[in-house]
Every structure is written in structure tokens, then in C-alpha cells.
Design a protein around this motif. Sequence first.
Motif, PDB file in Angstrom:
ATOM      1  N   PRO A   6      69.638  34.573  13.868  1.00 23.36           N
ATOM      2  CA  PRO A   6      69.166  33.491  14.738  1.00 23.36           C
ATOM      3  C   PRO A   6      68.589  34.026  16.064  1.00 23.36           C
ATOM      4  O   PRO A   6      68.783  35.193  16.395  1.00 23.36           O
ATOM      5  N   ALA A   7      67.905  33.148  16.775  1.00 24.72           N
ATOM      6  CA  ALA A   7      67.472  33.448  18.143  1.00 24.72           C
ATOM      7  C   ALA A   7      67.720  32.202  18.991  1.00 24.72           C
ATOM      8  O   ALA A   7      67.502  31.078  18.515  1.00 24.72           O
ATOM      9  N   ALA A   8      68.172  32.408  20.228  1.00 24.34           N
ATOM     10  CA  ALA A   8      68.222  31.285  21.175  1.00 24.34           C
ATOM     11  C   ALA A   8      66.779  30.957  21.559  1.00 24.34           C
ATOM     12  O   ALA A   8      65.920  31.846  21.569  1.00 24.34           O
ATOM     13  N   ILE A   9      66.476  29.696  21.823  1.00 25.51           N
ATOM     14  CA  ILE A   9      65.079  29.303  22.093  1.00 25.51           C
ATOM     15  C   ILE A   9      64.944  28.680  23.486  1.00 25.51           C
ATOM     16  O   ILE A   9      65.930  28.274  24.091  1.00 25.51           O
ATOM     17  N   ASP A  10      63.692  28.590  23.933  1.00 25.93           N
ATOM     18  CA  ASP A  10      63.453  28.085  25.289  1.00 25.93           C
ATOM     19  C   ASP A  10      63.362  26.559  25.315  1.00 25.93           C
ATOM     20  O   ASP A  10      62.430  25.976  25.860  1.00 25.93           O
ATOM     21  N   SER A  23      74.925  32.132  18.860  1.00 25.28           N
ATOM     22  CA  SER A  23      73.578  32.495  19.323  1.00 25.28           C
ATOM     23  C   SER A  23      73.271  31.870  20.680  1.00 25.28           C
ATOM     24  O   SER A  23      72.558  32.467  21.487  1.00 25.28           O
ATOM     25  N   ILE A  24      73.820  30.684  20.922  1.00 28.06           N
ATOM     26  CA  ILE A  24      73.593  30.047  22.225  1.00 28.06           C
ATOM     27  C   ILE A  24      74.348  30.798  23.324  1.00 28.06           C
ATOM     28  O   ILE A  24      73.889  30.905  24.457  1.00 28.06           O
ATOM     29  N   ALA A  25      75.486  31.369  22.982  1.00 24.43           N
ATOM     30  CA  ALA A  25      76.249  32.149  23.968  1.00 24.43           C
ATOM     31  C   ALA A  25      75.598  33.509  24.232  1.00 24.43           C
ATOM     32  O   ALA A  25      75.508  33.952  25.366  1.00 24.43           O
ATOM     33  N   ASN A  26      75.128  34.160  23.175  1.00 21.29           N
ATOM     34  CA  ASN A  26      74.745  35.579  23.295  1.00 21.29           C
ATOM     35  C   ASN A  26      73.252  35.848  23.178  1.00 21.29           C
ATOM     36  O   ASN A  26      72.851  37.017  23.101  1.00 21.29           O
ATOM     37  N   GLY A  27      72.412  34.811  23.175  1.00 17.30           N
ATOM     38  CA  GLY A  27      70.968  35.009  23.003  1.00 17.30           C
ATOM     39  C   GLY A  27      70.389  36.008  24.002  1.00 17.30           C
ATOM     40  O   GLY A  27      70.893  36.154  25.115  1.00 17.30           O
ATOM     41  N   GLN A  28      69.332  36.715  23.568  1.00 22.86           N
ATOM     42  CA  GLN A  28      68.669  37.705  24.438  1.00 22.86           C
ATOM     43  C   GLN A  28      67.163  37.462  24.398  1.00 22.86           C
ATOM     44  O   GLN A  28      66.600  37.320  23.303  1.00 22.86           O
ATOM     45  N   GLU A  29      66.552  37.475  25.570  1.00 23.59           N
ATOM     46  CA  GLU A  29      65.126  37.187  25.648  1.00 23.59           C
ATOM     47  C   GLU A  29      64.311  38.170  24.785  1.00 23.59           C
ATOM     48  O   GLU A  29      64.488  39.385  24.895  1.00 23.59           O
ATOM     49  N   GLY A  30      63.441  37.640  23.936  1.00 26.88           N
ATOM     50  CA  GLY A  30      62.543  38.482  23.138  1.00 26.88           C
ATOM     51  C   GLY A  30      63.166  39.035  21.864  1.00 26.88           C
ATOM     52  O   GLY A  30      62.493  39.736  21.121  1.00 26.88           O
ATOM     53  N   ALA A  88      56.261  16.753  15.237  1.00 33.54           N
ATOM     54  CA  ALA A  88      56.236  17.481  16.515  1.00 33.54           C
ATOM     55  C   ALA A  88      56.240  18.966  16.168  1.00 33.54           C
ATOM     56  O   ALA A  88      57.141  19.433  15.474  1.00 33.54           O
ATOM     57  N   ILE A  89      55.213  19.684  16.608  1.00 37.21           N
ATOM     58  CA  ILE A  89      55.115  21.117  16.281  1.00 37.21           C
ATOM     59  C   ILE A  89      54.928  21.888  17.579  1.00 37.21           C
ATOM     60  O   ILE A  89      54.026  21.569  18.362  1.00 37.21           O
ATOM     61  N   PHE A  90      55.800  22.845  17.829  1.00 32.92           N
ATOM     62  CA  PHE A  90      55.719  23.544  19.116  1.00 32.92           C
ATOM     63  C   PHE A  90      56.119  25.018  18.974  1.00 32.92           C
ATOM     64  O   PHE A  90      57.011  25.350  18.206  1.00 32.92           O
ATOM     65  N   PRO A  91      55.435  25.895  19.742  1.00 30.98           N
ATOM     66  CA  PRO A  91      55.845  27.299  19.751  1.00 30.98           C
ATOM     67  C   PRO A  91      57.100  27.453  20.591  1.00 30.98           C
ATOM     68  O   PRO A  91      57.356  26.644  21.498  1.00 30.98           O
ATOM     69  N   CYS A  92      57.913  28.442  20.298  1.00 32.42           N
ATOM     70  CA  CYS A  92      59.051  28.704  21.169  1.00 32.42           C
ATOM     71  C   CYS A  92      59.275  30.209  21.285  1.00 32.42           C
ATOM     72  O   CYS A  92      58.721  30.980  20.498  1.00 32.42           O
ATOM     73  N   HIS A  93      60.038  30.592  22.272  1.00 34.76           N
ATOM     74  CA  HIS A  93      60.278  32.012  22.538  1.00 34.76           C
ATOM     75  C   HIS A  93      61.765  32.294  22.503  1.00 34.76           C
ATOM     76  O   HIS A  93      62.569  31.457  22.924  1.00 34.76           O
ATOM     77  N   ALA A  94      62.095  33.479  22.022  1.00 33.65           N
ATOM     78  CA  ALA A  94      63.504  33.879  21.982  1.00 33.65           C
ATOM     79  C   ALA A  94      63.997  34.046  23.415  1.00 33.65           C
ATOM     80  O   ALA A  94      63.357  34.725  24.230  1.00 33.65           O
ATOM     81  N   SER A  95      65.117  33.415  23.723  1.00 31.09           N
ATOM     82  CA  SER A  95      65.556  33.278  25.116  1.00 31.09           C
ATOM     83  C   SER A  95      66.960  33.803  25.326  1.00 31.09           C
ATOM     84  O   SER A  95      67.701  34.053  24.385  1.00 31.09           O
ATOM     85  N   GLN A  96      67.276  33.871  26.610  1.00 32.86           N
ATOM     86  CA  GLN A  96      68.601  34.293  27.054  1.00 32.86           C
ATOM     87  C   GLN A  96      69.643  33.223  26.714  1.00 32.86           C
ATOM     88  O   GLN A  96      69.318  32.037  26.673  1.00 32.86           O
ATOM     89  N   GLY A  97      70.876  33.645  26.517  1.00 31.67           N
ATOM     90  CA  GLY A  97      71.958  32.713  26.236  1.00 31.67           C
ATOM     91  C   GLY A  97      72.346  31.881  27.462  1.00 31.67           C
ATOM     92  O   GLY A  97      71.725  31.992  28.532  1.00 31.67           O
ATOM     93  N   VAL A  98      73.380  31.072  27.317  1.00 34.68           N
ATOM     94  CA  VAL A  98      73.797  30.134  28.377  1.00 34.68           C
ATOM     95  C   VAL A  98      74.051  30.874  29.698  1.00 34.68           C
ATOM     96  O   VAL A  98      74.558  31.988  29.716  1.00 34.68           O
ATOM     97  N   ARG A  99      73.666  30.232  30.796  1.00 34.98           N
ATOM     98  CA  ARG A  99      73.973  30.820  32.103  1.00 34.98           C
ATOM     99  C   ARG A  99      74.221  29.708  33.117  1.00 34.98           C
ATOM    100  O   ARG A  99      73.738  28.581  32.957  1.00 34.98           O
TER     101      ARG A  99
END
Length: 384
Positions: free
Chosen positions: A35-39, A171-178, A367-378
Motif C-alpha cells: 500500500p501507499a498513503a495518499i495525499d 499504511s496511514i501510520a507509517n506512510g512515506q512520501e514517494g 471521479a478520477i484523480f491522480p494522487c501521490h504517495a504521502s507521509q503518514g499521520v502527523r
Amino acid sequence: MALAETPTYQYLAHAPGRVNLLGEHVDYNGGQVLPAAIDRHVDLLFSPRTDRLMHIHARDMEQEAFFSLDTLEDRLCLDGTPLPGWALYPAGVAQALTLADLHLTGLDCSFTSDIPMGSGLSSSAAVELSFAAAWNYLAGDPFDRTRLAVLCQQAENQYVGVNCGIMDQFSIANGQEGYALLLDTGTLQFRTVPLPPDTAIVIADSGERRSLNHSGYNERRAGCEQALAILSCQLPGIRTLSDVSPAQIDSLITELPAPIGDYAKHVVYECDRVRQAVGLLEAKNAVGFGQLMLECHRSLRDLYKVSTPALDTLMELATQAPGSLGARLTGAGFGGCTVNLVREAEVEAFIRQVKTGYLAATGKEAAIFPCHASQGVRVTSIIP
Ligand code: ADP
Ligand code: MG
């Protein structure tokens, strides 16, 4: 407090949604997921109170809830009415953190989110993690991110009553950008895996809401447990379906009655696809990874039988659209979204073509949208 008043808050918890790129329906079978966290985020504004009362404004619902942290078992608001469905998530998190010996203060808070609800992007886990991170922050951050994820899963399993695996909260806790996360759901060990260069993740929401089908999910889980019990007689060393190889399942498939043979075959091959995917991603092989996404969709459709005509349509349209590398339904299925890997330069043309095709085929807007791999919760302080 009236809804019209706009109190000022001291802190912001920012919790992403997540998209699963590969490894579907393996998180409760001991497999690895990607998985990836998303923006897209839940934004929770909060201030601690000096007492143990919760005052939550759910802005997207245009509702408020008042309850006490001392009577969580009752599932009631202060006025004796049942907690609204959305308030079970923060209340469940409060209970799980309390059972883990964290001392909680009451909160004045308000939250909103741009993660579509019930579409497989884990809006519920994002709500949970925003509250868990808020209380953890106020207590001086005694729990690490993985512990918070486990406690939030416990809240959803035990208080809300949804039998989800650990992937969403993790994944929401530990997501990393990119990066995507390669998570072993058996051990909770993880590492980051780079996403292919010059590609984008595009999410397409069918508009169908899968929350209507918890029984289908529970039936698949039970089927996997049954398959494991039968296979264990022939393969005594296995602990989960992820320990079975494709060659083993192929040779033992006649031992398994329908439909659980198909369910087990999906899980075993899906675990194998994730293993292959890691090497492909590390070699920057976007085409090879995209092929695995397509195989995953076919397996979810034909073996695990959790796709829908709308999701199949989105997947087929994607394969014919410019820049498409891979497409598949993501999340539990029975509605929700597809995830697509698309060449970055062609994202706009891709979205245009799939949108037009979906409208022509179904009469509905996707609904169709691009998203980016993001940082986890902060959590950040917003006191000027
Ligand atoms: P998913 O997690 O895939 O989006 P779920 O059915 O697990 O779908 O969770 C959706 C539920 O989470 C909603 O019905 C609601 O109770 C809660 N929720 C999610 N987002 C919000 C929000 N912005 N405001 C209030 N409640 C929310
Ligand atoms: Mg959920």
C-alpha cells in the motif's frame, strides 16, 4: 456550542487515506501487501479540555457529538441518545488507548476529510489515526506509529465491529512520501519500495459504495480459514495461506471444494505476485509491475469474485486509455475504486478518456484523480 460558532483550536492532526497497489485480500492470510498513503486527508483540529468530555464536530456530516470518556462502554451521547455511527471510530480509539494504559483528556475538536467514504481508500482508518495521533501527542508520544496502528485496528475490530486486517491503519501510520510500503502482515515488518519513475497513481471511483457488503467479505475470510485447515493436513508446516506455493496449490486444488479452492488459489498467487513485484519495482520496471496489477484484477474478478460490472468496466477502459500501464480494483471490492498506474505525461489524456468511456457505458460520472504517495499521520501545533 452552536455549529455556526468557529472556535479556535490549538493543534491539527493530518491523517492520509491509503491505496493498495498490490496484495489484495492477503492481509488476513499472513501475506505481504504493497500500500501507499495518499495525499487525501482527514484534518482534525483539536484542543485538550481539562475534563473527560468529548465535543466533536463532524463537519462533513454537519453533526456534533458530546460524550464522556468515562462511559465509552455505553456508546451513548451525554443526552442518552446512541452515538452516531461516525462517532464510534473516535470512541473506539479512546477505548483501545485507555486499555493500553494511556491517560486521555477530553477534546474539543472538529474534523473534515477529502477521502471519499466507503470507497476502499480507508476513510475510516484515517479518522481513527487522526484521533489516536492527537491523544498520543498530548500524552508526549509514548506509542510508536506501529503500536498506534495496532490499537486503531483493535478499535475497529472490537468497538466498531468491522473485522478488518492491519493494512489500512499501518499504511496511514507509517506512510512515506514517494514510496509504497512493503508490509508483511504476519510479522508487521516493513520497508519502503520506490514507485516507478515518471509514473502516476490514478484513482477512479466507480461511485458504488461497498459498505453494503460486509457479508461477502466475511464469507471470503471464512473460506480462507477453511482452505487453510484442509491444506494443513497435506502440508503440516504451513501457518497461513501465504506459506503455500503456487505449485503446491495447483497440485492440491482438487482437495478443496468450490468456491474455497478458487479463493485459496487467488490468495496464493497474489502473495506470489507481490514477491515478484518487489523485484520489478526495484528494477524500475513499470511495465512488468503493471502486468501484475492486471493479473490481480482478473484473479479478483474470476477467482475471488469480489469485482462488479462497474469496476470491470473501469479496468477495461483503463487498459485502452493513453499511458496505461496497469489497472485493478483496489480495496475489498464489491464497489469502490480502481487504482491505475499511468505514464506521468499522459495522465490528463488518460483521465479524459476513461471518464468519457465510463459515462457512455454506464450513464454515470466517475471521479478520477491522480494522487501521490504521502507521509503518514502527523500532528502540528497551530498556535501562532
Ligand atoms: P472506507 O474506510 O473504505 O472509506 P468504511 O465503511 O470502512 O469505508 O468507513 C466509512 C465510515 O467512516 C463512514 O460511514 C463514517 O462513519 C466514517 N467516516 C469516514 N470519513 C468521515 C468523515 N469525513 N466524517 C465523518 N465520518 C467519517
Ligand atoms: Mg474502512
